[in-house]
Design a protein around this motif. Sequence first.
Motif, PDB file in Angstrom:
ATOM      1  N   LEU A 109       0.826  -1.199   0.000  1.00 11.16           N
ATOM      2  CA  LEU A 109       0.000   0.000   0.000  1.00 11.16           C
ATOM      3  C   LEU A 109       0.866   1.258   0.000  1.00 11.16           C
ATOM      4  O   LEU A 109       0.572   2.224  -0.707  1.00 11.16           O
ATOM      5  CB  LEU A 109      -0.924  -0.006   1.223  1.00 11.16           C
ATOM      6  N   TRP A 110       1.930   1.235   0.773  1.00 12.59           N
ATOM      7  CA  TRP A 110       2.851   2.376   0.817  1.00 12.59           C
ATOM      8  C   TRP A 110       3.560   2.551  -0.525  1.00 12.59           C
ATOM      9  O   TRP A 110       3.721   3.655  -1.011  1.00 12.59           O
ATOM     10  CB  TRP A 110       3.865   2.165   1.937  1.00 12.59           C
ATOM     11  N   ARG A 111       3.949   1.443  -1.135  1.00 14.83           N
ATOM     12  CA  ARG A 111       4.675   1.499  -2.399  1.00 14.83           C
ATOM     13  C   ARG A 111       3.822   2.030  -3.547  1.00 14.83           C
ATOM     14  O   ARG A 111       4.301   2.757  -4.421  1.00 14.83           O
ATOM     15  CB  ARG A 111       5.194   0.109  -2.763  1.00 14.83           C
ATOM     16  N   PHE A 112       2.562   1.650  -3.580  1.00 14.86           N
ATOM     17  CA  PHE A 112       1.718   1.959  -4.736  1.00 14.86           C
ATOM     18  C   PHE A 112       0.650   3.005  -4.456  1.00 14.86           C
ATOM     19  O   PHE A 112      -0.319   3.116  -5.206  1.00 14.86           O
ATOM     20  CB  PHE A 112       1.074   0.672  -5.253  1.00 14.86           C
ATOM     21  N   SER A 113       0.815   3.762  -3.382  1.00 20.50           N
ATOM     22  CA  SER A 113      -0.103   4.863  -3.105  1.00 20.50           C
ATOM     23  C   SER A 113       0.694   6.010  -2.510  1.00 20.50           C
ATOM     24  O   SER A 113       1.909   5.923  -2.345  1.00 20.50           O
ATOM     25  CB  SER A 113      -1.215   4.428  -2.148  1.00 20.50           C
ATOM     26  N   GLN A 114      -0.006   7.085  -2.192  1.00 21.13           N
ATOM     27  CA  GLN A 114       0.664   8.260  -1.671  1.00 21.13           C
ATOM     28  C   GLN A 114       0.592   8.362  -0.152  1.00 21.13           C
ATOM     29  O   GLN A 114       0.925   9.389   0.416  1.00 21.13           O
ATOM     30  CB  GLN A 114       0.045   9.525  -2.295  1.00 21.13           C
ATOM     31  N   THR A 115       0.146   7.306   0.514  1.00 23.89           N
ATOM     32  CA  THR A 115       0.064   7.351   1.968  1.00 23.89           C
ATOM     33  C   THR A 115       1.417   7.071   2.593  1.00 23.89           C
ATOM     34  O   THR A 115       2.298   6.456   1.975  1.00 23.89           O
ATOM     35  CB  THR A 115      -0.977   6.344   2.486  1.00 23.89           C
ATOM     36  N   ASP A 116       1.604   7.502   3.840  1.00 25.87           N
ATOM     37  CA  ASP A 116       2.882   7.279   4.515  1.00 25.87           C
ATOM     38  C   ASP A 116       2.977   5.843   5.005  1.00 25.87           C
ATOM     39  O   ASP A 116       1.977   5.119   5.087  1.00 25.87           O
ATOM     40  CB  ASP A 116       3.053   8.258   5.680  1.00 25.87           C
ATOM     41  N   LEU A 117       4.193   5.432   5.341  1.00 21.61           N
ATOM     42  CA  LEU A 117       4.458   4.028   5.686  1.00 21.61           C
ATOM     43  C   LEU A 117       3.720   3.602   6.953  1.00 21.61           C
ATOM     44  O   LEU A 117       3.132   2.520   7.018  1.00 21.61           O
ATOM     45  CB  LEU A 117       5.964   3.823   5.850  1.00 21.61           C
ATOM     46  N   GLU A 137      -4.205   7.343  15.765  1.00 19.56           N
ATOM     47  CA  GLU A 137      -4.089   8.694  16.301  1.00 19.56           C
ATOM     48  C   GLU A 137      -3.065   8.755  17.428  1.00 19.56           C
ATOM     49  O   GLU A 137      -2.355   9.739  17.590  1.00 19.56           O
ATOM     50  CB  GLU A 137      -5.449   9.174  16.792  1.00 19.56           C
ATOM     51  N   GLU A 138      -2.989   7.679  18.208  1.00 21.93           N
ATOM     52  CA  GLU A 138      -2.050   7.643  19.338  1.00 21.93           C
ATOM     53  C   GLU A 138      -0.601   7.750  18.883  1.00 21.93           C
ATOM     54  O   GLU A 138       0.217   8.404  19.535  1.00 21.93           O
ATOM     55  CB  GLU A 138      -2.238   6.348  20.132  1.00 21.93           C
ATOM     56  N   ILE A 139      -0.251   7.109  17.761  1.00 22.91           N
ATOM     57  CA  ILE A 139       1.159   7.064  17.368  1.00 22.91           C
ATOM     58  C   ILE A 139       1.471   7.930  16.154  1.00 22.91           C
ATOM     59  O   ILE A 139       2.541   7.823  15.575  1.00 22.91           O
ATOM     60  CB  ILE A 139       1.613   5.608  17.119  1.00 22.91           C
ATOM     61  N   GLY A 140       0.519   8.795  15.773  1.00 24.62           N
ATOM     62  CA  GLY A 140       0.817   9.791  14.757  1.00 24.62           C
ATOM     63  C   GLY A 140       0.575   9.392  13.324  1.00 24.62           C
ATOM     64  O   GLY A 140       1.091  10.033  12.409  1.00 24.62           O
ATOM     65  N   ALA A 141      -0.228   8.350  13.084  1.00 22.44           N
ATOM     66  CA  ALA A 141      -0.593   7.986  11.714  1.00 22.44           C
ATOM     67  C   ALA A 141      -1.841   8.762  11.298  1.00 22.44           C
ATOM     68  O   ALA A 141      -2.358   9.581  12.059  1.00 22.44           O
ATOM     69  CB  ALA A 141      -0.822   6.478  11.616  1.00 22.44           C
ATOM     70  N   ASN A 142      -2.341   8.495  10.105  1.00 23.56           N
ATOM     71  CA  ASN A 142      -3.500   9.199   9.565  1.00 23.56           C
ATOM     72  C   ASN A 142      -4.769   8.419   9.926  1.00 23.56           C
ATOM     73  O   ASN A 142      -5.084   7.411   9.296  1.00 23.56           O
ATOM     74  CB  ASN A 142      -3.372   9.313   8.046  1.00 23.56           C
ATOM     75  N   PRO A 143      -5.536   8.852  10.943  1.00 22.99           N
ATOM     76  CA  PRO A 143      -6.703   8.072  11.373  1.00 22.99           C
ATOM     77  C   PRO A 143      -7.811   8.002  10.334  1.00 22.99           C
ATOM     78  O   PRO A 143      -8.572   7.040  10.310  1.00 22.99           O
ATOM     79  CB  PRO A 143      -7.174   8.818  12.632  1.00 22.99           C
ATOM     80  N   ALA A 144      -7.904   9.010   9.465  1.00 21.98           N
ATOM     81  CA  ALA A 144      -8.946   8.999   8.442  1.00 21.98           C
ATOM     82  C   ALA A 144      -8.731   7.854   7.464  1.00 21.98           C
ATOM     83  O   ALA A 144      -9.653   7.061   7.189  1.00 21.98           O
ATOM     84  CB  ALA A 144      -8.963  10.341   7.702  1.00 21.98           C
ATOM     85  N   LEU A 145      -7.510   7.744   6.924  1.00 21.35           N
ATOM     86  CA  LEU A 145      -7.225   6.672   5.967  1.00 21.35           C
ATOM     87  C   LEU A 145      -7.271   5.301   6.632  1.00 21.35           C
ATOM     88  O   LEU A 145      -7.742   4.328   6.034  1.00 21.35           O
ATOM     89  CB  LEU A 145      -5.862   6.901   5.316  1.00 21.35           C
ATOM     90  N   VAL A 146      -6.776   5.221   7.869  1.00 20.32           N
ATOM     91  CA  VAL A 146      -6.851   3.949   8.595  1.00 20.32           C
ATOM     92  C   VAL A 146      -8.310   3.526   8.756  1.00 20.32           C
ATOM     93  O   VAL A 146      -8.655   2.357   8.556  1.00 20.32           O
ATOM     94  CB  VAL A 146      -6.161   4.079   9.970  1.00 20.32           C
ATOM     95  N   VAL A 356       7.246  -2.908  16.126  1.00 19.22           N
ATOM     96  CA  VAL A 356       7.573  -3.484  14.823  1.00 19.22           C
ATOM     97  C   VAL A 356       7.373  -2.452  13.719  1.00 19.22           C
ATOM     98  O   VAL A 356       8.218  -2.302  12.823  1.00 19.22           O
ATOM     99  CB  VAL A 356       6.702  -4.729  14.560  1.00 19.22           C
ATOM    100  N   PHE A 357       6.252  -1.719  13.776  1.00 16.88           N
ATOM    101  CA  PHE A 357       5.968  -0.700  12.768  1.00 16.88           C
ATOM    102  C   PHE A 357       7.086   0.337  12.701  1.00 16.88           C
ATOM    103  O   PHE A 357       7.589   0.671  11.626  1.00 16.88           O
ATOM    104  CB  PHE A 357       4.645   0.003  13.086  1.00 16.88           C
ATOM    105  N   LYS A 358       7.439   0.858  13.851  1.00 15.42           N
ATOM    106  CA  LYS A 358       8.435   1.929  13.876  1.00 15.42           C
ATOM    107  C   LYS A 358       9.818   1.418  13.465  1.00 15.42           C
ATOM    108  O   LYS A 358      10.583   2.131  12.805  1.00 15.42           O
ATOM    109  CB  LYS A 358       8.471   2.560  15.266  1.00 15.42           C
ATOM    110  N   PHE A 359      10.144   0.177  13.836  1.00 16.69           N
ATOM    111  CA  PHE A 359      11.415  -0.412  13.433  1.00 16.69           C
ATOM    112  C   PHE A 359      11.476  -0.554  11.911  1.00 16.69           C
ATOM    113  O   PHE A 359      12.472  -0.175  11.272  1.00 16.69           O
ATOM    114  CB  PHE A 359      11.602  -1.771  14.101  1.00 16.69           C
ATOM    115  N   LEU A 360      10.399  -1.096  11.322  1.00 20.30           N
ATOM    116  CA  LEU A 360      10.362  -1.261   9.868  1.00 20.30           C
ATOM    117  C   LEU A 360      10.395   0.085   9.162  1.00 20.30           C
ATOM    118  O   LEU A 360      11.047   0.237   8.128  1.00 20.30           O
ATOM    119  CB  LEU A 360       9.109  -2.036   9.470  1.00 20.30           C
TER     120      LEU A 360
END
Length: 373
Positions: A109-117, A137-146, A356-360
Amino acid sequence: MNRKKLYILLLCILSGYLVSLTGISVGWMIGAFLIGGIFSLWIPSWIHPAQGLKGVPKYWMYIGQWILGVELGQKMNSGVFHLFIESWHYVITILLVSILFSLLSGYLLWRFSQTDLLTSFIGTAPGGISVMPIFAEEIGANPALVSIIQIIRVLLVIGTVPLLAIHWTNSSEKFGAIVHTSVIASDAPVEAQQLLWMGLVVILSVGGSFLAKYLKFPTPWLLGSMIVVAILQAIGGLYKESFSVIYWPHWLLVISQLLIGVSIGSRFSSRMFVGIKRILLVGTLGSVGLIMVMALCATVMSKVTDISWITAILAFAPGGIAEMAATAVALDADSTFVVVVQVLRIGVVISVLPTVFKFLERRIMKKEISMTK
């Protein structure tokens, strides 16, 4: 609460009720989510829910998380863990497969779209619409897209898995699974000891949420209350005490869905939806792939254990606790096993995957930077 916020809450209740008529158990949340998003994106500033501030008060989200945590904690008791004695290794293996596949889907999804990792990973994680937007929202991702990606997967699961299960039941499988009822009675006649136990659960679960916040747990109001109530449930079940049954009406979960839904929706902004068409396409394909992988895993598990295929597919389907539990009861599958596996997956996702998310994210970004030099 001022008049404008009251109007918005009433609109959320109306919208949630209308969506709930479709039979989707998270309909109240989706309805409130839509109203919150509309008010955030298109309503003039003079009627904005927070009078110029972005979103509704944060404590709405905290209250919704806390109620949801207590609800999830109630699903756990000392008896349900016996279900894993003979097949726990299969359960853990399949849960890991689902998480690994979701990580692969997030990367694509990250590779083939404009959303952040980070948003891509969380959006494709099999945690459900009730939990993952809060987590985002807690860890700073985009809650709308999630939220959008999670809703797509929930709708796909609801539209396919029950039909597969019904077809399988009618054509090739008969089983006599035991239907386990919840140890928490929400519709039974209310007794004084149930109210007293409810008061104690409320106090301890709120304390657990504050402790989780102090210890910097992800989604502390959800995770802290869930852990405390699960421990109390296990203790009550171990000693077979009648005080382990509390009064916890269904309308509390409705309130939780409304508060969480409007809190997420009210924080929308137009920049959150950049590249939405490609995100919808890739997210949908990833959800279809995850459903197919889980169906295959359920088939394998039903062959090597005594767990029926219908129970296995409902337990591992990435569709959320409430939807799969309701389907399990309707089809006479083992609803307790379904609930426990779904809760276990959510617990793993919100407690282990942040690291795991932040490490990757760091590794992939570092590799990208080194390649551009």
